[in-house]
Write a protein that holds these residues in place. Structure first.
Motif, PDB file in Angstrom:
ATOM      1  N   THR A 168       0.835  -1.208   0.000  1.00  0.00           N
ATOM      2  CA  THR A 168       0.000   0.000   0.000  1.00  0.00           C
ATOM      3  C   THR A 168       0.869   1.257   0.000  1.00  0.00           C
ATOM      4  OG1 THR A 168      -0.198  -0.201   2.418  1.00  0.00           O
ATOM      5  CG2 THR A 168      -2.023  -1.040   1.083  1.00  0.00           C
ATOM      6  N   LEU A 169       1.988   1.235   0.712  1.00  0.00           N
ATOM      7  CA  LEU A 169       2.864   2.406   0.736  1.00  0.00           C
ATOM      8  C   LEU A 169       3.414   2.700  -0.653  1.00  0.00           C
ATOM      9  CD1 LEU A 169       4.492   4.623   2.095  1.00  0.00           C
ATOM     10  CD2 LEU A 169       6.180   2.892   2.758  1.00  0.00           C
ATOM     11  N   THR A 170       3.945   1.703  -1.325  1.00  0.00           N
ATOM     12  CA  THR A 170       4.527   1.940  -2.655  1.00  0.00           C
ATOM     13  C   THR A 170       3.444   2.215  -3.695  1.00  0.00           C
ATOM     14  OG1 THR A 170       4.587  -0.473  -3.030  1.00  0.00           O
ATOM     15  CG2 THR A 170       6.589   0.580  -2.206  1.00  0.00           C
ATOM     16  N   LEU A 171       2.309   1.516  -3.586  1.00  0.00           N
ATOM     17  CA  LEU A 171       1.239   1.723  -4.560  1.00  0.00           C
ATOM     18  C   LEU A 171       0.635   3.111  -4.424  1.00  0.00           C
ATOM     19  CD1 LEU A 171      -0.585   0.681  -6.803  1.00  0.00           C
ATOM     20  CD2 LEU A 171      -1.999  -0.448  -5.063  1.00  0.00           C
ATOM     21  N   PHE A 172       0.390   3.559  -3.202  1.00  0.00           N
ATOM     22  CA  PHE A 172      -0.157   4.902  -2.997  1.00  0.00           C
ATOM     23  C   PHE A 172       0.840   5.974  -3.448  1.00  0.00           C
ATOM     24  CE2 PHE A 172      -3.084   3.549   0.775  1.00  0.00           C
ATOM     25  CZ  PHE A 172      -3.877   2.847  -0.119  1.00  0.00           C
ATOM     26  N   THR A 173       2.124   5.733  -3.191  1.00  0.00           N
ATOM     27  CA  THR A 173       3.121   6.713  -3.620  1.00  0.00           C
ATOM     28  C   THR A 173       3.204   6.762  -5.142  1.00  0.00           C
ATOM     29  OG1 THR A 173       4.379   6.255  -1.594  1.00  0.00           O
ATOM     30  CG2 THR A 173       5.501   7.488  -3.320  1.00  0.00           C
ATOM     31  N   PHE A 174       3.145   5.609  -5.781  1.00  0.00           N
ATOM     32  CA  PHE A 174       3.106   5.579  -7.249  1.00  0.00           C
ATOM     33  C   PHE A 174       1.863   6.300  -7.765  1.00  0.00           C
ATOM     34  CE2 PHE A 174       1.386   3.349 -11.022  1.00  0.00           C
ATOM     35  CZ  PHE A 174       2.355   3.730 -11.955  1.00  0.00           C
ATOM     36  N   HIS A 175       0.718   6.045  -7.141  1.00  0.00           N
ATOM     37  CA  HIS A 175      -0.541   6.698  -7.509  1.00  0.00           C
ATOM     38  C   HIS A 175      -0.408   8.215  -7.375  1.00  0.00           C
ATOM     39  CE1 HIS A 175      -4.747   6.652  -8.432  1.00  0.00           C
ATOM     40  NE2 HIS A 175      -5.180   6.942  -7.219  1.00  0.00           N
ATOM     41  N   GLY A 176       0.239   8.656  -6.295  1.00  0.00           N
ATOM     42  CA  GLY A 176       0.455  10.087  -6.103  1.00  0.00           C
ATOM     43  C   GLY A 176       1.425  10.679  -7.099  1.00  0.00           C
ATOM     44  N   THR A 177       2.382   9.874  -7.535  1.00  0.00           N
ATOM     45  CA  THR A 177       3.364  10.368  -8.498  1.00  0.00           C
ATOM     46  C   THR A 177       2.731  10.604  -9.866  1.00  0.00           C
ATOM     47  OG1 THR A 177       5.058   9.088  -7.321  1.00  0.00           O
ATOM     48  CG2 THR A 177       5.654   9.968  -9.464  1.00  0.00           C
ATOM     49  N   VAL A 178       1.898   9.675 -10.318  1.00  0.00           N
ATOM     50  CA  VAL A 178       1.245   9.881 -11.618  1.00  0.00           C
ATOM     51  C   VAL A 178       0.196  10.994 -11.511  1.00  0.00           C
ATOM     52  CG1 VAL A 178       1.711   7.577 -12.522  1.00  0.00           C
ATOM     53  CG2 VAL A 178      -0.363   7.945 -11.196  1.00  0.00           C
ATOM     54  N   PHE A 179      -0.398  11.161 -10.321  1.00  0.00           N
ATOM     55  CA  PHE A 179      -1.308  12.289 -10.116  1.00  0.00           C
ATOM     56  C   PHE A 179      -0.540  13.606 -10.208  1.00  0.00           C
ATOM     57  CE2 PHE A 179      -3.256  15.416  -7.234  1.00  0.00           C
ATOM     58  CZ  PHE A 179      -4.531  15.508  -7.785  1.00  0.00           C
ATOM     59  N   THR A 180       0.660  13.638  -9.634  1.00  0.00           N
ATOM     60  CA  THR A 180       1.493  14.841  -9.711  1.00  0.00           C
ATOM     61  C   THR A 180       1.839  15.164 -11.164  1.00  0.00           C
ATOM     62  OG1 THR A 180       2.433  14.435  -7.519  1.00  0.00           O
ATOM     63  CG2 THR A 180       3.679  15.870  -8.994  1.00  0.00           C
ATOM     64  N   ALA A 181       2.206  14.140 -11.939  1.00  0.00           N
ATOM     65  CA  ALA A 181       2.507  14.357 -13.359  1.00  0.00           C
ATOM     66  C   ALA A 181       1.288  14.882 -14.102  1.00  0.00           C
ATOM     67  CB  ALA A 181       3.001  13.060 -13.993  1.00  0.00           C
ATOM     68  N   LEU A 182       0.105  14.435 -13.688  1.00  0.00           N
ATOM     69  CA  LEU A 182      -1.134  14.871 -14.336  1.00  0.00           C
ATOM     70  C   LEU A 182      -1.492  16.307 -13.976  1.00  0.00           C
ATOM     71  CD1 LEU A 182      -3.796  14.190 -15.909  1.00  0.00           C
ATOM     72  CD2 LEU A 182      -4.711  13.341 -13.739  1.00  0.00           C
ATOM     73  N   LYS A 183      -1.136  16.743 -12.768  1.00  0.00           N
ATOM     74  CA  LYS A 183      -1.608  18.026 -12.250  1.00  0.00           C
ATOM     75  C   LYS A 183      -0.591  19.152 -12.322  1.00  0.00           C
ATOM     76  CE  LYS A 183      -4.720  19.123 -10.110  1.00  0.00           C
ATOM     77  NZ  LYS A 183      -5.851  19.983 -10.514  1.00  0.00           N
ATOM     78  N   THR A 184       0.619  18.873 -12.806  1.00  0.00           N
ATOM     79  CA  THR A 184       1.647  19.911 -12.781  1.00  0.00           C
ATOM     80  C   THR A 184       2.192  20.190 -14.180  1.00  0.00           C
ATOM     81  OG1 THR A 184       3.369  18.253 -12.332  1.00  0.00           O
ATOM     82  CG2 THR A 184       2.363  19.347 -10.434  1.00  0.00           C
ATOM     83  N   THR A 256      -5.753  -0.310 -10.674  1.00  0.00           N
ATOM     84  CA  THR A 256      -4.938  -1.251  -9.913  1.00  0.00           C
ATOM     85  C   THR A 256      -5.386  -1.297  -8.459  1.00  0.00           C
ATOM     86  OG1 THR A 256      -3.031  -0.805 -11.334  1.00  0.00           O
ATOM     87  CG2 THR A 256      -2.590  -1.835  -9.210  1.00  0.00           C
ATOM     88  N   ILE A 257      -5.593  -0.131  -7.862  1.00  0.00           N
ATOM     89  CA  ILE A 257      -6.049  -0.081  -6.470  1.00  0.00           C
ATOM     90  C   ILE A 257      -7.420  -0.708  -6.326  1.00  0.00           C
ATOM     91  CG2 ILE A 257      -6.760   1.492  -4.621  1.00  0.00           C
ATOM     92  CD1 ILE A 257      -4.533   3.386  -5.525  1.00  0.00           C
ATOM     93  N   VAL A 258      -8.334  -0.361  -7.229  1.00  0.00           N
ATOM     94  CA  VAL A 258      -9.696  -0.897  -7.163  1.00  0.00           C
ATOM     95  C   VAL A 258      -9.683  -2.419  -7.277  1.00  0.00           C
ATOM     96  CG1 VAL A 258     -11.905  -1.004  -8.380  1.00  0.00           C
ATOM     97  CG2 VAL A 258     -10.775   1.212  -8.040  1.00  0.00           C
ATOM     98  N   ALA A 259      -8.938  -2.953  -8.235  1.00  0.00           N
ATOM     99  CA  ALA A 259      -8.904  -4.404  -8.445  1.00  0.00           C
ATOM    100  C   ALA A 259      -8.243  -5.110  -7.267  1.00  0.00           C
ATOM    101  CB  ALA A 259      -8.170  -4.720  -9.742  1.00  0.00           C
ATOM    102  N   ALA A 260      -7.173  -4.518  -6.725  1.00  0.00           N
ATOM    103  CA  ALA A 260      -6.480  -5.149  -5.598  1.00  0.00           C
ATOM    104  C   ALA A 260      -7.373  -5.193  -4.358  1.00  0.00           C
ATOM    105  CB  ALA A 260      -5.186  -4.398  -5.299  1.00  0.00           C
ATOM    106  N   VAL A 261      -8.049  -4.085  -4.061  1.00  0.00           N
ATOM    107  CA  VAL A 261      -8.955  -4.067  -2.907  1.00  0.00           C
ATOM    108  C   VAL A 261     -10.126  -5.016  -3.138  1.00  0.00           C
ATOM    109  CG1 VAL A 261     -10.454  -2.634  -1.473  1.00  0.00           C
ATOM    110  CG2 VAL A 261      -8.284  -1.716  -2.302  1.00  0.00           C
ATOM    111  N   ALA A 262     -10.650  -5.046  -4.365  1.00  0.00           N
ATOM    112  CA  ALA A 262     -11.730  -5.973  -4.684  1.00  0.00           C
ATOM    113  C   ALA A 262     -11.293  -7.411  -4.448  1.00  0.00           C
ATOM    114  CB  ALA A 262     -12.172  -5.784  -6.136  1.00  0.00           C
ATOM    115  N   MET A 263     -10.055  -7.728  -4.820  1.00  0.00           N
ATOM    116  CA  MET A 263      -9.550  -9.079  -4.605  1.00  0.00           C
ATOM    117  C   MET A 263      -9.529  -9.434  -3.116  1.00  0.00           C
ATOM    118  SD  MET A 263      -5.853 -10.716  -5.568  1.00  0.00           S
ATOM    119  CE  MET A 263      -5.494 -12.403  -5.056  1.00  0.00           C
ATOM    120  N   LEU A 264      -9.095  -8.488  -2.282  1.00  0.00           N
ATOM    121  CA  LEU A 264      -9.054  -8.752  -0.848  1.00  0.00           C
ATOM    122  C   LEU A 264     -10.450  -9.025  -0.294  1.00  0.00           C
ATOM    123  CD1 LEU A 264      -6.434  -6.128   0.416  1.00  0.00           C
ATOM    124  CD2 LEU A 264      -6.076  -8.508  -0.240  1.00  0.00           C
TER     125      LEU A 264
END
Length: 334
Positions: A168-184, A256-264
Protein backbone atom coordinates in the motif's frame (compact mmCIF):
# COMPACT_ATOMS: atom_id res chain seq x y z
CA UNK A 1 -28.94 -11.29 -2.10
CA UNK A 2 -29.59 -10.51 1.57
CA UNK A 3 -29.20 -6.99 2.92
CA UNK A 4 -26.13 -7.94 4.97
CA UNK A 5 -24.50 -9.11 1.72
CA UNK A 6 -25.43 -5.81 0.07
CA UNK A 7 -23.84 -3.87 2.90
CA UNK A 8 -20.69 -5.95 2.73
CA UNK A 9 -20.42 -4.89 -0.92
CA UNK A 10 -21.20 -1.25 -0.10
CA UNK A 11 -18.55 -1.15 2.63
CA UNK A 12 -16.08 -2.70 0.18
CA UNK A 13 -16.96 0.08 -2.29
CA UNK A 14 -16.45 2.76 0.39
CA UNK A 15 -13.02 1.40 1.35
CA UNK A 16 -12.09 1.13 -2.31
CA UNK A 17 -13.11 4.74 -2.91
CA UNK A 18 -11.14 5.84 0.13
CA UNK A 19 -7.96 4.08 -0.99
CA UNK A 20 -8.35 5.40 -4.55
CA UNK A 21 -8.76 9.02 -3.43
CA UNK A 22 -6.77 9.23 -0.21
CA UNK A 23 -4.16 7.00 -1.81
CA UNK A 24 -2.95 9.66 -4.20
CA UNK A 25 -2.93 12.43 -1.62
CA UNK A 26 -0.97 10.19 0.78
CA UNK A 27 1.39 9.68 -2.15
CA UNK A 28 1.71 13.41 -2.79
CA UNK A 29 2.47 13.92 0.91
CA UNK A 30 5.32 11.42 0.67
CA UNK A 31 6.59 13.17 -2.47
CA UNK A 32 7.15 16.41 -0.58
CA UNK A 33 10.42 14.79 0.52
CA UNK A 34 11.12 12.53 -2.47
CA UNK A 35 10.35 14.83 -5.40
CA UNK A 36 10.31 18.51 -4.41
CA UNK A 37 13.67 20.27 -4.59
CA UNK A 38 12.77 23.63 -3.09
CA UNK A 39 10.10 25.48 -1.16
CA UNK A 40 8.17 26.51 -4.27
CA UNK A 41 7.91 22.92 -5.52
CA UNK A 42 6.70 21.75 -2.12
CA UNK A 43 3.98 24.38 -2.33
CA UNK A 44 3.06 23.13 -5.79
CA UNK A 45 2.68 19.57 -4.50
CA UNK A 46 0.62 20.62 -1.51
CA UNK A 47 -1.58 22.83 -3.70
CA UNK A 48 -2.39 19.93 -6.04
CA UNK A 49 -4.25 18.22 -3.20
CA UNK A 50 -5.16 21.31 -1.16
CA UNK A 51 -8.75 21.58 -2.42
CA UNK A 52 -9.53 17.85 -2.16
CA UNK A 53 -7.64 16.11 0.65
CA UNK A 54 -10.28 16.77 3.30
CA UNK A 55 -13.07 15.61 0.98
CA UNK A 56 -11.14 12.40 0.35
CA UNK A 57 -11.10 11.68 4.09
CA UNK A 58 -14.90 11.77 4.16
CA UNK A 59 -14.79 8.31 2.56
CA UNK A 60 -12.99 6.99 5.63
CA UNK A 61 -15.58 8.48 7.97
CA UNK A 62 -18.36 7.00 5.86
CA UNK A 63 -16.71 3.58 5.69
CA UNK A 64 -16.16 3.55 9.45
CA UNK A 65 -19.70 4.74 10.18
CA UNK A 66 -21.22 2.21 7.79
CA UNK A 67 -19.21 -0.60 9.41
CA UNK A 68 -20.37 0.49 12.87
CA UNK A 69 -24.03 0.61 11.84
CA UNK A 70 -24.20 -2.42 9.52
CA UNK A 71 -21.74 -4.77 11.28
CA UNK A 72 -21.37 -3.70 14.94
CA UNK A 73 -19.62 -6.94 15.95
CA UNK A 74 -17.05 -6.44 13.18
CA UNK A 75 -16.53 -2.81 14.21
CA UNK A 76 -16.14 -3.69 17.91
CA UNK A 77 -13.66 -6.52 17.32
CA UNK A 78 -11.71 -4.60 14.69
CA UNK A 79 -11.30 -1.42 16.72
CA UNK A 80 -10.50 -3.23 19.96
CA UNK A 81 -8.04 -5.68 18.42
CA UNK A 82 -6.38 -3.12 16.13
CA UNK A 83 -6.59 -0.32 18.67
CA UNK A 84 -2.94 0.79 18.61
CA UNK A 85 -2.38 0.92 14.81
CA UNK A 86 -5.78 2.56 14.26
CA UNK A 87 -5.01 5.11 16.99
CA UNK A 88 -1.69 5.91 15.29
CA UNK A 89 -3.53 6.37 11.96
CA UNK A 90 -6.08 8.66 13.63
CA UNK A 91 -3.38 10.79 15.25
CA UNK A 92 -1.54 11.02 11.93
CA UNK A 93 -4.67 12.20 10.15
CA UNK A 94 -5.29 14.84 12.82
CA UNK A 95 -1.72 16.16 12.68
CA UNK A 96 -1.77 16.01 8.87
CA UNK A 97 -4.88 18.18 8.69
CA UNK A 98 -3.37 20.69 11.12
CA UNK A 99 -0.15 20.73 9.07
CA UNK A 100 -2.00 21.60 5.87
CA UNK A 101 -3.83 24.46 7.57
CA UNK A 102 -1.00 25.87 9.73
CA UNK A 103 2.02 25.49 7.45
CA UNK A 104 1.66 28.94 5.83
CA UNK A 105 0.45 30.80 8.92
CA UNK A 106 3.94 32.05 9.77
CA UNK A 107 6.83 33.11 7.49
CA UNK A 108 9.73 31.52 9.40
CA UNK A 109 11.47 28.81 7.39
CA UNK A 110 11.82 26.41 10.33
CA UNK A 111 8.08 26.72 11.07
CA UNK A 112 7.13 25.77 7.50
CA UNK A 113 9.83 23.10 7.27
CA UNK A 114 8.59 21.39 10.46
CA UNK A 115 5.01 21.28 9.17
CA UNK A 116 6.23 19.92 5.83
CA UNK A 117 8.07 17.17 7.69
CA UNK A 118 4.83 16.43 9.55
CA UNK A 119 2.96 16.15 6.23
CA UNK A 120 5.56 13.65 4.98
CA UNK A 121 5.45 11.35 8.01
CA UNK A 122 1.69 11.59 8.55
CA UNK A 123 1.20 10.55 4.92
CA UNK A 124 3.77 7.73 4.95
CA UNK A 125 2.75 6.08 8.23
CA UNK A 126 -1.00 5.68 7.47
CA UNK A 127 -0.22 4.52 3.93
CA UNK A 128 1.83 1.70 5.46
CA UNK A 129 -0.46 0.88 8.40
CA UNK A 130 -3.61 0.55 6.28
CA UNK A 131 -1.90 -2.26 4.37
CA UNK A 132 -0.88 -3.94 7.63
CA UNK A 133 -4.45 -3.67 8.95
CA UNK A 134 -6.13 -5.08 5.86
CA UNK A 135 -3.48 -7.76 5.53
CA UNK A 136 -4.42 -9.00 8.99
CA UNK A 137 -8.15 -8.78 8.27
CA UNK A 138 -7.76 -11.02 5.22
CA UNK A 139 -5.22 -13.39 6.80
CA UNK A 140 -7.25 -13.78 9.98
CA UNK A 141 -6.55 -12.97 13.62
CA UNK A 142 -7.00 -14.62 17.02
CA UNK A 143 -10.75 -14.43 17.71
CA UNK A 144 -12.24 -16.59 20.46
CA UNK A 145 -15.66 -18.16 20.88
CA UNK A 146 -17.02 -14.86 22.27
CA UNK A 147 -16.10 -13.15 18.97
CA UNK A 148 -13.42 -11.10 20.74
CA UNK A 149 -9.82 -10.50 19.68
CA UNK A 150 -7.45 -12.26 22.10
CA UNK A 151 -4.12 -11.64 20.37
CA UNK A 152 -1.55 -8.92 20.95
CA UNK A 153 -0.29 -6.06 18.81
CA UNK A 154 2.79 -8.17 17.99
CA UNK A 155 0.55 -10.76 16.33
CA UNK A 156 -0.37 -8.10 13.78
CA UNK A 157 3.27 -7.69 12.71
CA UNK A 158 3.47 -10.89 10.69
CA UNK A 159 5.27 -11.22 7.31
CA UNK A 160 2.07 -11.25 5.23
CA UNK A 161 0.66 -8.09 6.85
CA UNK A 162 4.00 -6.25 6.73
CA UNK A 163 4.26 -7.07 3.03
CA UNK A 164 0.74 -5.69 2.63
CA UNK A 165 1.92 -2.48 4.29
CA UNK A 166 4.81 -2.15 1.86
CA UNK A 167 2.43 -2.74 -1.06
CA UNK A 168 0.00 0.00 0.00
CA UNK A 169 2.86 2.41 0.74
CA UNK A 170 4.53 1.94 -2.66
CA UNK A 171 1.24 1.72 -4.56
CA UNK A 172 -0.16 4.90 -3.00
CA UNK A 173 3.12 6.71 -3.62
CA UNK A 174 3.11 5.58 -7.25
CA UNK A 175 -0.54 6.70 -7.51
CA UNK A 176 0.45 10.09 -6.10
CA UNK A 177 3.36 10.37 -8.50
CA UNK A 178 1.24 9.88 -11.62
CA UNK A 179 -1.31 12.29 -10.12
CA UNK A 180 1.49 14.84 -9.71
CA UNK A 181 2.51 14.36 -13.36
CA UNK A 182 -1.13 14.87 -14.34
CA UNK A 183 -1.61 18.03 -12.25
CA UNK A 184 1.65 19.91 -12.78
CA UNK A 185 3.62 21.65 -15.51
CA UNK A 186 7.28 22.33 -15.97
CA UNK A 187 10.31 20.55 -14.60
CA UNK A 188 8.49 18.89 -11.71
CA UNK A 189 6.16 17.14 -14.15
CA UNK A 190 9.07 15.50 -15.98
CA UNK A 191 10.73 14.37 -12.74
CA UNK A 192 7.41 12.94 -11.54
CA UNK A 193 7.15 10.78 -14.66
CA UNK A 194 10.72 9.51 -14.18
CA UNK A 195 10.10 8.71 -10.52
CA UNK A 196 6.78 7.04 -11.39
CA UNK A 197 8.62 4.51 -13.56
CA UNK A 198 11.00 3.54 -10.77
CA UNK A 199 8.29 3.40 -8.12
CA UNK A 200 6.00 1.48 -10.46
CA UNK A 201 8.55 -1.27 -11.02
CA UNK A 202 9.10 -1.71 -7.27
CA UNK A 203 5.35 -1.64 -6.69
CA UNK A 204 4.74 -4.24 -9.40
CA UNK A 205 7.15 -6.71 -7.79
CA UNK A 206 5.79 -6.26 -4.26
CA UNK A 207 2.14 -6.29 -5.37
CA UNK A 208 2.61 -9.41 -7.49
CA UNK A 209 4.14 -11.32 -4.57
CA UNK A 210 1.43 -10.16 -2.15
CA UNK A 211 -1.50 -10.85 -4.47
CA UNK A 212 -0.19 -14.26 -5.56
CA UNK A 213 0.33 -15.14 -1.89
CA UNK A 214 -3.26 -14.10 -1.17
CA UNK A 215 -4.58 -16.06 -4.14
CA UNK A 216 -2.67 -19.19 -3.19
CA UNK A 217 -3.90 -19.02 0.40
CA UNK A 218 -7.54 -17.96 0.05
CA UNK A 219 -8.35 -17.26 -3.59
CA UNK A 220 -10.87 -18.61 -6.07
CA UNK A 221 -11.66 -17.93 -9.73
CA UNK A 222 -13.22 -14.51 -9.00
CA UNK A 223 -10.25 -13.28 -7.00
CA UNK A 224 -7.94 -14.60 -9.74
CA UNK A 225 -9.68 -12.34 -12.26
CA UNK A 226 -9.20 -9.37 -9.92
CA UNK A 227 -5.52 -10.27 -9.53
CA UNK A 228 -4.99 -10.36 -13.30
CA UNK A 229 -6.79 -7.03 -13.74
CA UNK A 230 -4.70 -5.39 -10.99
CA UNK A 231 -1.37 -6.55 -12.42
CA UNK A 232 -2.33 -5.79 -16.02
CA UNK A 233 -3.58 -2.29 -15.12
CA UNK A 234 -0.34 -1.51 -13.29
CA UNK A 235 1.77 -2.63 -16.26
CA UNK A 236 -0.29 -0.58 -18.71
CA UNK A 237 -0.15 2.40 -16.32
CA UNK A 238 3.64 2.26 -16.51
CA UNK A 239 3.47 2.17 -20.30
CA UNK A 240 1.07 5.12 -20.38
CA UNK A 241 3.34 7.06 -18.03
CA UNK A 242 6.31 6.49 -20.33
CA UNK A 243 4.25 7.64 -23.30
CA UNK A 244 3.35 10.88 -21.52
CA UNK A 245 -0.33 9.96 -21.20
CA UNK A 246 -0.69 11.06 -17.59
CA UNK A 247 -4.48 10.88 -17.56
CA UNK A 248 -4.45 7.24 -18.62
CA UNK A 249 -1.61 6.46 -16.23
CA UNK A 250 -3.54 7.92 -13.30
CA UNK A 251 -6.78 6.16 -14.28
CA UNK A 252 -5.01 2.82 -14.63
CA UNK A 253 -3.13 3.18 -11.34
CA UNK A 254 -6.57 3.76 -9.84
CA UNK A 255 -7.84 0.59 -11.52
CA UNK A 256 -4.94 -1.25 -9.91
CA UNK A 257 -6.05 -0.08 -6.47
CA UNK A 258 -9.70 -0.90 -7.16
CA UNK A 259 -8.90 -4.40 -8.44
CA UNK A 260 -6.48 -5.15 -5.60
CA UNK A 261 -8.95 -4.07 -2.91
CA UNK A 262 -11.73 -5.97 -4.68
CA UNK A 263 -9.55 -9.08 -4.60
CA UNK A 264 -9.05 -8.75 -0.85
CA UNK A 265 -12.78 -8.44 -0.21
CA UNK A 266 -13.53 -11.33 -2.58
CA UNK A 267 -11.17 -13.61 -0.67
CA UNK A 268 -12.68 -12.40 2.62
CA UNK A 269 -16.40 -12.99 1.87
CA UNK A 270 -18.53 -14.32 3.58
CA UNK A 271 -16.21 -13.66 6.53
CA UNK A 272 -15.53 -10.14 7.70
CA UNK A 273 -12.79 -11.20 10.16
CA UNK A 274 -11.62 -14.82 10.02
CA UNK A 275 -10.48 -16.51 13.22
CA UNK A 276 -7.13 -18.29 13.15
CA UNK A 277 -8.07 -20.20 16.31
CA UNK A 278 -11.20 -21.90 14.96
CA UNK A 279 -13.03 -21.26 11.69
CA UNK A 280 -16.35 -21.55 13.53
CA UNK A 281 -15.40 -18.50 15.62
CA UNK A 282 -14.94 -16.25 12.60
CA UNK A 283 -16.98 -13.10 12.22
CA UNK A 284 -19.20 -13.37 9.14
CA UNK A 285 -21.70 -11.17 7.33
CA UNK A 286 -24.39 -13.11 9.19
CA UNK A 287 -23.25 -13.21 12.83
CA UNK A 288 -21.67 -9.72 12.79
CA UNK A 289 -24.52 -7.78 11.14
CA UNK A 290 -27.23 -5.52 12.52
CA UNK A 291 -30.92 -6.38 12.33
CA UNK A 292 -32.70 -6.50 8.98
CA UNK A 293 -34.73 -3.43 9.96
CA UNK A 294 -31.57 -1.39 10.68
CA UNK A 295 -30.04 -2.43 7.37
CA UNK A 296 -33.24 -1.52 5.54
CA UNK A 297 -33.27 2.02 6.96
CA UNK A 298 -29.57 2.41 6.16
CA UNK A 299 -30.16 1.29 2.58
CA UNK A 300 -32.77 3.99 2.00
CA UNK A 301 -30.56 6.67 3.55
CA UNK A 302 -27.59 5.58 1.45
CA UNK A 303 -29.67 5.62 -1.74
CA UNK A 304 -30.59 9.26 -1.07
CA UNK A 305 -27.29 10.61 0.28
CA UNK A 306 -24.64 8.87 -1.81
CA UNK A 307 -25.56 10.39 -5.21
CA UNK A 308 -25.47 13.88 -3.67
CA UNK A 309 -22.03 13.29 -2.14
CA UNK A 310 -20.66 11.87 -5.41
CA UNK A 311 -21.99 14.77 -7.45
CA UNK A 312 -20.55 17.35 -5.07
CA UNK A 313 -17.13 15.71 -4.92
CA UNK A 314 -17.05 15.26 -8.69
CA UNK A 315 -17.86 18.96 -9.10
CA UNK A 316 -14.98 19.85 -6.75
CA UNK A 317 -12.49 17.92 -8.86
CA UNK A 318 -13.85 19.55 -12.02
CA UNK A 319 -13.43 23.07 -10.62
CA UNK A 320 -9.81 22.39 -9.61
CA UNK A 321 -8.88 20.36 -12.71
CA UNK A 322 -6.19 22.64 -14.17
CA UNK A 323 -2.46 22.01 -13.94
CA UNK A 324 -0.25 24.19 -11.76
CA UNK A 325 3.48 24.94 -11.61
CA UNK A 326 5.95 27.08 -9.73
CA UNK A 327 4.97 30.06 -11.88
CA UNK A 328 1.51 29.93 -10.30
CA UNK A 329 2.85 30.15 -6.75
CA UNK A 330 2.48 33.68 -5.37
CA UNK A 331 5.04 35.25 -3.09
CA UNK A 332 4.26 34.88 0.63
CA UNK A 333 2.06 37.68 1.95
CA UNK A 334 4.08 38.01 5.18
Amino acid sequence: MELHDVWFVLIAVLWTGYFFLEGFDFGVGVLTKLLARNRAEKRVLINTIGPVWDGNEVWLLTAGGATFAAFPEWYATLFSGFYLPLLVILLCLIVRGVAFEYRAKRPEEHWQRNWETAIFWTSLIPAFLWGVAFGNIVRGVKIDQDLEYVGTVWDLLNPYALLGGLVTLTLFTFHGTVFTALKTVGEIRGRARTLALRLGLVTAVLALVFLVWTQADKGDSKSLVALVVAVAALVVALMANQAGREGWAFALSGVTIVAAVAMLFLTLFPNVMPSTLDADWSLTVTNASSSAYTLKIMTWLAAIAMPVVLLYQGWTYWVFRKRIGTQHIAEPAH
